[in-house]
Design an enzyme around this catalytic site. Structure first.
Site, PDB file in Angstrom:
ATOM      1  CB  CYS A  86      28.058  72.371  41.808  1.00  0.00           C
ATOM      2  SG  CYS A  86      26.629  71.555  42.539  1.00  0.00           S
ATOM      3  CG  HIS A 338      24.338  76.277  44.309  1.00  0.00           C
ATOM      4  ND1 HIS A 338      25.198  76.604  43.275  1.00  0.00           N
ATOM      5  CD2 HIS A 338      24.531  74.949  44.547  1.00  0.00           C
ATOM      6  CE1 HIS A 338      25.869  75.525  42.915  1.00  0.00           C
ATOM      7  NE2 HIS A 338      25.480  74.505  43.660  1.00  0.00           N
TER       8      HIS A 338
END
Ligand SMILES: [Zn+2]
Lengths: 397, 441
Positions: A86, A338
């Site tokens: 991430c 995201h």
């Protein structure tokens, strides 16, 4: 350390579920937007970095720099793919900053992109987590499960995190409602958050960020090449690897109340930027709220408050609109969405918007210094960047 | 036959019981023990072995594990990997319908004392078939501390009684089995046994019977002039169906009977096999302990668990080379100890994660510890939410894995727990076993 590197262009696509846009479309759109924002052409760019975490979620796109070079016709120059879960986007920025400081290029393009919604049900990132991985060490481990462990430890040591988690969800959705680029543009009530289907431990569906399609981009140069343009300095940027991937939850070093990777990356980025009192010196923060409990422990790991004080910080309103240190004015991962590789770049784009005074109704008055933070894998690694206004005003000062 | 003794015994009875609906549907006894959804023949066998003293080298291992989808050698290899079984001198598989007396008879004829393993792993069969109890028994033969095998006997008779494994298509009248065959063959077998043991019925504390129908115990106690007749494992199922239960029950009754006690075991079908057990040397010295671990809180085995097992999603593709490389240490469980900083970690690693030293050596880890944190996961592909648990192991090292499916309650931070081997899933045709977390005690 060398000369400061500055962003002179920042752009992001809208985040969401785009069945009409492929990976290459998102990349092309965002590069055209960022070069226009910087007032340059692609011919001016002499190196590029692409942050994509999981190329195989959607197709093979994103598994090398070619996936950026091809859709924008960028030939004869180096294009490098960066993968750090991430934190892929922020780490791609870190690579570009290092190259500029080392004078291996003069104008750097950084793109973060991820296409996550256009996949079969067994091909989603969630199902890959469940069905792939180590045959026994990671069996039963899910993304919310990793952070559910933190939430339950937090409960046992400091007390019930539920009210603070609910406050994070409400705050970030309230910001997302006002952000035209956000995946979810709607507010949520405490009742909705707490009645949502459970995922893991106290984490429910409305405590979790979505998976999203999107891309974000920056144009970076050395400050001496910014020629009095509006600019934002990457005054500190650091990455830290800490826990293993399959063995993250068997590490005896973890206190299970946060992430050492964030703590050490923050310490390094603060040192570079000369930040000693982050809560007082930083005006706006984009941090990694993959789950609401993550935002609470991130406050503590980033030194915005003391250990065990993250709950009180969000409940006090200090990190919300009009507070002393607004956090995730984009809506965060929670509401803005995201797209994994895009997220770190998007965070810096949002911080640039704040320090350049173009964040619209979400503008933090007088914001000059911002923070971006991304946490990767099961807390395995983290990237932290301090971004400071470096426009003509600073040059004149 | 030379005298053979039972030196040690350990048993395991799963904690699940059928819920009211399944008890009715399958016409089963409500106290029939049923394995949890993550228990299989190997995990039952492993549980029974954990109660035996460890040895480096075993004698011949006499093994009866019917209804297992894992081969006999694989069972032994898994048990060897986690250290509950010493290296066997030989492995002797017994037929699926072998009963407890068959095991004792074979052990009595071996030149070297061996290890006996009887495992009954059965799930509710559905379609109205009565459930048969599951259990596992492990006995190490040798000095007669627990019991002496005073006599064994067998008869092989054409009785056409349909006392077979599994339900017959046209079930005969159960009263025929009980009234005619238990009377004729049971009487004869018991007489043979007592004669061989030099005993009379007056010496017996009771008789443990397994056969193809449910017996009225008081009726047979009266006929055989013994204080009690016990039917292990809820009756039904055919010869050998409740072998583990029969052996555990016989040893429990024997201990309760004291230093002069004797118990007969009859496994009836096509004639039958039998044995007489008499008190071991411990009987005079030690207070009686049950052979099987005391039943803890039980959990109802409902349709959801049953159905969930049947539709369990297959596990991920797995490299057999990775299993070969990693599983022996993971099933150990083996971690490492750093000779520079003294740190202990799990899993086994080539570097100390505490100080970065490469001076690390393999180290077996304790299987008990304290819950550091946990999370009940609703997203994981399972018929009911799985609790994931982080355990700080006694003596060092941290473990992360699932709680057992039949844990009596959700685990909490600070709970004392132990690691138990359970089946995770089947993938690439291979069963995957790993540690799960269970309340300690
Ligand atoms: Zn060390």
């Amino acid at each position: 350390m060398g000369e400061d590197v500055v962003a002179i262009g920042a752009a992001s696509t809208k985040f969401g579920e785009f069945f009409d846009r492929g990976y290459a479309d998102l990349v092309r759109d965002v590069v055209r937007a960022v070069t226009a924002d910087a007032g340059i052409t692609l011919a001016d760019v002499d190196a590029a970095w692409l942050g994509t975490a999981f190329a195989y979620t959607y197709s093979d796109e994103g598994n090398a720099g070619t996936s950026l070079a091809e859709p924008i016709g960028m030939h004869g120059r180096p294009v490098t793919r960066v993968a750090a879960y991430c934190a892929s986007g922020l780490d791609a920025i870190r690579q570009a900053v290092a190259a500029l400081r080392a004078h291996t290029c003069d104008v750097a393009l950084v793109v973060g992109a991820e296409k996550m919604r256009d996949v079969g049900p067994r091909g989603s990132l969630v199902m890959q987590h469940v069905n792939r991985g180590h045959p026994v060490l990671s069996k039963g481990r899910t993304a919310p499960g990793i952070f559910g462990l933190v939430a339950e430890r937090y409960r046992a040591v400091y007390g019930d995190p539920r009210p603070a988690m609910t406050a994070v969800a409400m705050k970030n959705h309230a910001y997302g409602e006002l952000n035209p680029r956000a995946h979810f543009r709607r507010a949520v009530s405490a009742e909705q958050v707490e009645a949502a289907p459970p995922l893991s431990g106290p984490i429910g569906l409305l405590d979790a960020c979505p998976t999203t399609d999107g891309a974000a981009a920056l144009v970076l140069v050395r400050e001496s090449d910014s020629h009095g343009r509006r600019a934002a300095a990457i005054s500190g940027i650091a990455m830290s690897n800490d826990l293993g991937y399959f063995t993250a939850n068997t590490s005896s070093r973890s206190d299970l109340l946060g992430f050492e990777s964030t703590r050490s990356a923050a310490a390094s980025a603060y040192e570079q930027a000369g930040v000693t009192r982050p809560f007082d010196e930083i005006d706006v923060v984009e941090l990694h709220d993959c789950f609401t409990i993550t935002e609470v422990v991130n406050y503590e790991d980033l030194g915005l408050c003391g250990k065990g004080e993250g709950r009180d910080l969000v409940l006090s309103g200090a990190t919300g609109p009009g507070g002393a240190l607004p956090v995730n004015t984009s809506g965060g991962l929670k509401a803005c969405g995201h797209p994994i590789g895009a997220t770190g770049v998007r965070m810096v784009v949002d911080v640039c918007d704040q320090v350049w005074g173009r964040a619209g109704v979400r503008q933090v008055p007088g914001a000059r210094t911002g923070l971006a933070h991304a946490l990767g894998g099961p807390g395995s690694l983290a990237c932290v960047a301090v971004v400071t206004d470096a426009g003509p005003a600073r040059a004149a000062a | 036959m030379h005298e053979v003794g039972i030196a040690d015994v350990s048993g395991y009875v799963p904690a699940y019981r059928l819920d009211d609906y399944l008890t009715r549907e399958t016409a089963s006894s409500p106290d029939v023990s049923v394995p949890g959804p993550d228990e299989d023949a190997f995990t039952l066998m492993w549980e029974s072995l954990t109660g035996l003293p460890r040895v480096e080298a075993e004698g011949p291992v006499l093994l009866r594990v019917p209804d297992s989808d894992i081969e006999t050698r694989a069972l032994v290899a898994h048990a060897r990997s986690n250290g509950v079984l010493g290296e066997p001198a030989a492995v002797i598989p017994l037929a699926p319908d072998a009963g407890a007396p068959d095991l004792l008879a074979l052990a009595a004829r071996l030149a070297q004392p061996g290890l006996g393993l009887l495992v009954d792993h059965r799930r509710p069969a559905g379609a109205g078939a009565p459930a048969t109890a599951s259990a596992a028994a492990a006995v190490r033969f040798g000095p007669p501390r627990v019991a002496r095998v005073a006599a064994v006997a067998a008869r092989h008779t054409l009785t056409f009684d349909r006392w077979r494994t599994g339900p017959a298509p046209d079930q005969q009248d159960a009263r025929f089995v009980e009234e005619a065959l238990v009377a004729v063959e049971g009487d004869a077998l018991l007489a043979d046994l007592l004669k061989a043991a030099g005993r009379t019925t007056a010496d017996l504390a009771g008789v443990v019977v397994t056969c193809g129908t449910r017996l009225r115990g008081a009726r047979w106690a009266k006929r055989w002039e013994v204080p009690s007749v016990w039917q292990a494992g809820g009756g039904t199922g055919g010869p050998g169906a409740s072998a583990a239960h029969a052996l555990l029950t016989a040893l429990d009754r024997l201990r309760a009977a004291g230093p002069d006690g004797a118990v007969a075991v009859l496994d009836l079908g096509w004639g039958g096999g039998g044995a007489v057990l008499t008190a071991g040397t411990d009987a005079a010295e030690k207070p009686a302990e049950p052979a099987a671990s005391a039943a803890r809180g039980t959990k109802a085995y409902g349709l959801a668990a049953w159905h969930g097992r049947a539709t369990e999603a297959p596990g991920p593709w797995t490299s057999p080379a990775e299993l070969w490389r990693e599983m022996p240490a993971l099933l150990g469980p083996t971690g490492y100890r750093c000779s520079d900083c003294g740190g202990i970690g799990f899993p086994r690693a080539g570097v100390c994660e505490l100080c970065g030293s490469f001076e690390v050596a393999d180290r077996p880890l304790r299987r008990t510890g304290v819950v550091a944190t946990h999370s009940v996961d609703h997203l994981f592909d399972s018929s009911d939410p799985v609790q994931m648990v982080v355990v700080d192991l006694d003596g060092g090292g941290r473990f992360f894995g699932q709680a057992v499916r039949d844990v009596p309650r959700r685990l909490a931070v600070g709970d004392r727990v132990r690691l138990v081997l359970r089946r995770l899933h089947t993938a690439s045709g291979l069963p995957h076993y790993f540690w799960k977390v269970d309340l300690d005690g």
